[in-house]
Design an enzyme around this catalytic site. Sequence first.
Site: not given
Length: 282
Positions: A248-249
């Site tokens: 989850p950048c």
Amino acid sequence: MTDTDPQRYARARQAIETIVREPQAPSLEALARAAGQSPFHFQRSFVQLAGISPKELAQALSLERAKSALQQAAPVLTAALDAGLSGPSRLHDLFLSLEGLTPGEFKAAGAGLQVHWTCFDSLLGPVFLAATPRGVLRMAFVQDQAPEQALAAAQAELPAARWVPDDTGLAGLSAEVQRRLSGAAPQQTIGLLMSGSPLRLQVWRALLQVPEGQVRSYTQLAQAAGAPQAVRAVASCVAANAIAYLIPCHRVIRANAQFGEYRWGPLTKRALLGLELARHSG
């Protein structure tokens, strides 16, 4: 219209894009009219797919909500680091595991790897997904691209691998990703297979420890990754992530609470963050 209507994702996606794009939140009536539905049916369908209402999404996209999320993250992160942990781990909740390609596999440009790929629809548009038996190798929001373009970009990074289209074999994995994007709880473990330097793998593992509905600044992420003096290098590692959403950048934002850029488009990042912040607002 029933919940099995094949256009349900397209209608919800159009509404999400409108909410994310417009500075003033559109009314339920306007969104329903654009979708060709009554306000009642549109609202019900949207909530079933997104896990929140259009109004809740619009409220979650405010700068104040992002600032509050950043401020809340600081004491949690500090407590975790003081306890000798890399961060407030939630890996068991996320049903994700990450391993890296071996140096030999990376050096051989994927020779000997058989990669299966597919493209499927989702709440945020078509998704390109490529996986080996060891885990997901690539995932991308295709947006306006043809699936073949996403495939070509993935092949360029591992040109010696054998790439096999496989909608049927990846159907279960695709369904699991669709569920998670729609806000449902995970039902199966997803393995992730990454290629990168030790620092990149370290940063990506730290990203996995950021729970849904929370955000981190680049400085906070660098602390969690054990590289507090390398904020710029950590930001480069975030940008190099090739597995959208699952790593989850999108949960990393600027210290001033601006959402910032995203490999798969700033509107997609805003939509992801808005959906997650709204679902976990309690």
